[in-house]
Design a protein around this motif. Structure first.
Motif, mmCIF file in Angstrom:
data_model
loop_
_atom_site.group_PDB
_atom_site.id
_atom_site.type_symbol
_atom_site.label_atom_id
_atom_site.label_comp_id
_atom_site.label_asym_id
_atom_site.label_seq_id
_atom_site.Cartn_x
_atom_site.Cartn_y
_atom_site.Cartn_z
ATOM 1 N N UNK A 91 1.042 -1.318 0.123
ATOM 2 C CA UNK A 91 0.410 -0.271 0.494
ATOM 3 C C UNK A 91 1.113 1.258 0.090
ATOM 4 N N UNK A 92 1.765 0.967 0.428
ATOM 5 C CA UNK A 92 2.640 2.425 0.118
ATOM 6 C C UNK A 92 3.846 2.575 -0.897
ATOM 7 N N UNK A 93 3.078 2.278 -2.016
ATOM 8 C CA UNK A 93 3.110 2.235 -3.632
ATOM 9 C C UNK A 93 2.461 2.579 -3.868
ATOM 10 N N UNK A 94 1.359 1.892 -4.833
ATOM 11 C CA UNK A 94 0.178 2.607 -5.664
ATOM 12 C C UNK A 94 0.661 3.527 -6.668
ATOM 13 N N UNK A 95 0.840 2.472 -7.739
ATOM 14 C CA UNK A 95 1.852 3.372 -8.775
ATOM 15 C C UNK A 95 0.936 3.239 -10.102
ATOM 16 N N UNK A 96 0.399 4.414 -11.292
ATOM 17 C CA UNK A 96 -0.273 4.445 -11.862
ATOM 18 C C UNK A 96 -0.254 4.021 -13.127
ATOM 19 N N UNK A 97 -0.900 3.430 -13.728
ATOM 20 C CA UNK A 97 -0.623 2.507 -15.068
ATOM 21 C C UNK A 97 -1.879 2.570 -15.807
ATOM 22 N N UNK A 98 -2.115 2.034 -17.109
ATOM 23 C CA UNK A 98 -3.594 2.108 -18.141
ATOM 24 C C UNK A 98 -2.941 0.523 -18.227
ATOM 25 N N UNK A 99 -4.036 -0.207 -18.116
ATOM 26 C CA UNK A 99 -4.754 -1.409 -18.011
ATOM 27 C C UNK A 99 -5.872 -1.437 -18.877
ATOM 28 N N UNK A 100 -5.983 -3.218 -19.461
ATOM 29 C CA UNK A 100 -7.155 -3.699 -20.027
ATOM 30 C C UNK A 100 -7.857 -4.939 -18.813
ATOM 31 N N UNK A 101 -8.496 -5.204 -18.710
ATOM 32 C CA UNK A 101 -8.965 -5.599 -17.987
ATOM 33 C C UNK A 101 -9.663 -7.350 -19.443
ATOM 34 N N UNK A 102 -9.911 -8.548 -18.853
ATOM 35 C CA UNK A 102 -9.580 -10.006 -19.498
ATOM 36 C C UNK A 102 -10.630 -8.616 -21.145
ATOM 37 N N UNK A 103 -12.475 -8.507 -20.070
ATOM 38 C CA UNK A 103 -13.412 -7.817 -21.265
ATOM 39 C C UNK A 103 -13.415 -5.951 -21.080
ATOM 40 N N UNK A 104 -12.879 -5.468 -21.800
ATOM 41 C CA UNK A 104 -12.892 -4.549 -22.142
ATOM 42 C C UNK A 104 -11.940 -3.244 -22.006
ATOM 43 N N UNK A 105 -12.112 -2.312 -22.317
ATOM 44 C CA UNK A 105 -11.157 -0.908 -23.431
ATOM 45 C C UNK A 105 -10.786 -1.105 -21.715
ATOM 46 N N UNK A 106 -8.874 0.116 -22.000
ATOM 47 C CA UNK A 106 -7.757 0.364 -21.580
ATOM 48 C C UNK A 106 -7.640 1.517 -20.304
ATOM 49 N N UNK A 107 -7.950 1.356 -19.913
ATOM 50 C CA UNK A 107 -8.527 2.962 -18.493
ATOM 51 C C UNK A 107 -7.089 2.986 -17.473
ATOM 52 N N UNK A 108 -7.146 3.906 -16.413
ATOM 53 C CA UNK A 108 -6.041 4.191 -15.280
ATOM 54 C C UNK A 108 -6.527 3.105 -14.097
ATOM 55 N N UNK A 109 -5.530 1.967 -14.101
ATOM 56 C CA UNK A 109 -5.280 1.803 -12.585
ATOM 57 C C UNK A 109 -4.496 1.594 -11.733
ATOM 58 N N UNK A 110 -4.473 1.409 -10.800
ATOM 59 C CA UNK A 110 -3.663 1.493 -10.031
ATOM 60 C C UNK A 110 -3.425 0.479 -9.424
ATOM 61 N N UNK A 111 -1.851 -0.757 -9.119
ATOM 62 C CA UNK A 111 -1.691 -1.809 -9.003
ATOM 63 C C UNK A 111 -1.361 -1.785 -7.138
ATOM 64 N N UNK A 112 -2.101 -2.324 -6.793
ATOM 65 C CA UNK A 112 -1.804 -3.252 -5.090
ATOM 66 C C UNK A 112 -2.265 -4.462 -4.371
ATOM 67 N N UNK A 113 -0.598 -4.862 -4.795
ATOM 68 C CA UNK A 113 -0.683 -6.341 -4.498
ATOM 69 C C UNK A 113 -0.888 -7.507 -5.794
ATOM 70 N N UNK A 114 -1.251 -8.200 -6.169
ATOM 71 C CA UNK A 114 -1.883 -8.477 -6.923
ATOM 72 C C UNK A 114 -2.710 -8.118 -8.071
ATOM 73 N N UNK A 115 -3.059 -7.066 -6.936
ATOM 74 C CA UNK A 115 -4.480 -6.576 -8.308
ATOM 75 C C UNK A 115 -4.460 -5.093 -8.635
#
Ligand code: CA
Length: 454
Positions: free
Chosen positions: A46-70
């Motif tokens: 939780x001390x990192x919270x890096x930002x990126x752009x991801x596309x889930x299994x189905x769906x368009x790309x959008x901004x996201x935050x890495x938290x653990x393996x999620x």
């Protein structure tokens, strides 16, 4: 919380360090997330919270935050009502490229970070509402986090410059400008790609010393370069310059960068204007922007210059040298050959380096790059230059490790390499650690070399 460090900063004389360097509750090492995989996660606690752009299994790309393996879906968060007071910031951060968010600068990043930290912390009343917004990272595709308008590659690894220089010019390894100018060149932005994208071996003109004429064909001496990537936040107007004391607040975050290099093509083409097609075919970066705020605990004052080195000119000299403009990040390079992959063998580590071996700081890159009035823009990307230390275990390229291809290395499975062969994958990782703080990582920067195209 590391009260003593906070107090020391608060009382520090001279100019205030960049806002992005200040420690706050989000760095508290005792903070834990209700996301189980984030607890003691090697890279994304939780001390990192890096930002990126991801596309889930189905769906368009959008901004996201890495938290653990999620990955927390910022597009879902923006419409959830959990961030009504900072909705515009979350909306911009949820876009399929983060240029707009990077342009908002330190204040917006800190507000988003504080909210994410609170929402994802143990005991957050929003846990039930947030759970459906989490996607398993292994089922997502990560893209480039921003449209890279311009990519600039510096050459600040002084040991790399010495190693390469001594191969090319044994009597005069370091050119006279090196300790005065953060040397760099304008790189190719269009071929920067996210971790995981394989690319074909480049072709080009090559000419060995004994060849009378050049030939055109697949690169024979394909190499990697271990570098720190630097993401630019708010830019500057054309004709203006960013003062060195303001430069750190123009840096949004960091990533890993592999500056793939075709050494044979480079050797023939580089004089007199420098690298061109030997570099412009591919550059691989790790997909997460580790924010300047996440890196706050891992800053260090720049090492004093060795005795006898010239002082940097005023526009490159921070008014307070005790402000921690440099970074303490450990970086690793691994090779995974096709044979290793087929047998399920672990990748083999080729080098272990540190950003403390950089002669110039990211702030000096920003001040220098804009010093002529060149406008930087949100989403511009810098490479630090190859990071090498003094011993061969810390050399950041095969050209250094194999002394220009003359001394092959043997891998644990018996294979040998001078330069890369088709099917080789290069994997880079980075970690920031400091006593009393939660360690964070950058995620993987990986790509495989495919055969040259017909
Ligand atoms: Ca480079």
């Amino acid at each position: 919380m590391q009260g003593s460090i906070l107090d020391a900063r608060a009382k520090a004389p001279g100019p205030t360090p960049a806002a992005a360097m200040m420690l706050d509750a989000s760095h508290d090492p005792s903070l834990r997330s209700w996301v189980a995989s984030a607890r003691n996660h090697a890279e994304f606690p939780i001390q990192n919270l890096p930002l990126g752009v991801f596309a889930p299994d189905a769906g368009p790309a959008r901004g996201g935050v890495a938290i653990g393996d999620e990955i927390l879906d910022l597009a879902a968060l923006a419409t959830s009502g959990l961030c009504a007071d900072i909705r515009e910031i979350v909306m911009v951060a949820s876009a399929p490229s983060l240029n707009g968010f990077l342009g908002l600068g330190t204040g917006a990043r800190k507000r988003l970070r504080a909210r994410l930290s609170a929402l994802l912390a143990d005991g957050s009343p929003a846990q039930a509402a947030l759970k459906p917004m989490l996607h398993p990272a292994e089922k997502c595709t990560l893209g480039l986090p921003a449209r890279i308008g311009d990519y600039t590659d510096f050459y600040a690894g002084i040991q790399h410059a010495l190693n390469i220089g001594s191969l090319l010019r044994p009597d005069n390894p370091l050119l006279p400008n090196y300790k005065h100018i953060p040397i760099g060149y304008n790189g190719r932005a269009s071929s920067v790609r996210p971790s995981g994208e394989a690319f074909p071996r480049p072709k080009g003109q090559r000419k060995r010393p004994d060849d009378t004429d050049p030939t055109f064909g697949p690169c024979r001496n394909l190499d990697y370069e271990l570098e720190l990537g630097i993401w630019i936040g708010p830019g500057n107007a054309p004709g203006s310059a960013i003062p060195i004391d303001e430069a750190d607040d123009r840096i949004a975050g960091f990533c890993l960068l592999n500056d793939w290099s075709a050494r044979d093509i480079q050797a023939w083409e580089y004089q007199p204007l420098g690298p061109f097609l030997s570099k412009g075919f591919a550059t691989t970066i790790s997909p997460w922007i580790v924010t300047a705020e996440a890196m706050a605990p891992f800053r260090k004052a720049q090492k004093p210059r060795p005795k006898g080195d010239p002082a940097a000119l005023a526009y490159l000299s921070p008014s307070d040298a005790t402000v921690p403009h440099a970074l303490d990040v450990t970086l690793e390079v691994y090779i995974e050959t096709a044979a290793m992959r087929a047998k399920g063998l672990a990748p083999h580590r080729l080098s272990l380096g540190t950003t403390q071996d950089l002669y110039w700081t990211p702030a000096q890159f920003v001040a220098h790059h804009s010093s002529n009035g060149c406008n930087l823009a949100p989403g511009d990307l810098f490479g630090s230059g190859t990071i090498s230390g003094r011993d061969p275990g810390s050399f950041g390229s095969l050209m250094e490790i194999t002394r220009g291809g003359r001394e092959p290395i043997t891998l644990p499975n018996g294979e040998s390499r001078t330069y890369l062969v088709d099917g080789d994958a290069i994997i880079m990782r980075a970690a920031a650690r400091r006593e009393g703080f939660a360690s964070i990582g950058f995620g993987e920067c990986r790509a495989e070399v495919l055969p040259a195209r017909g």
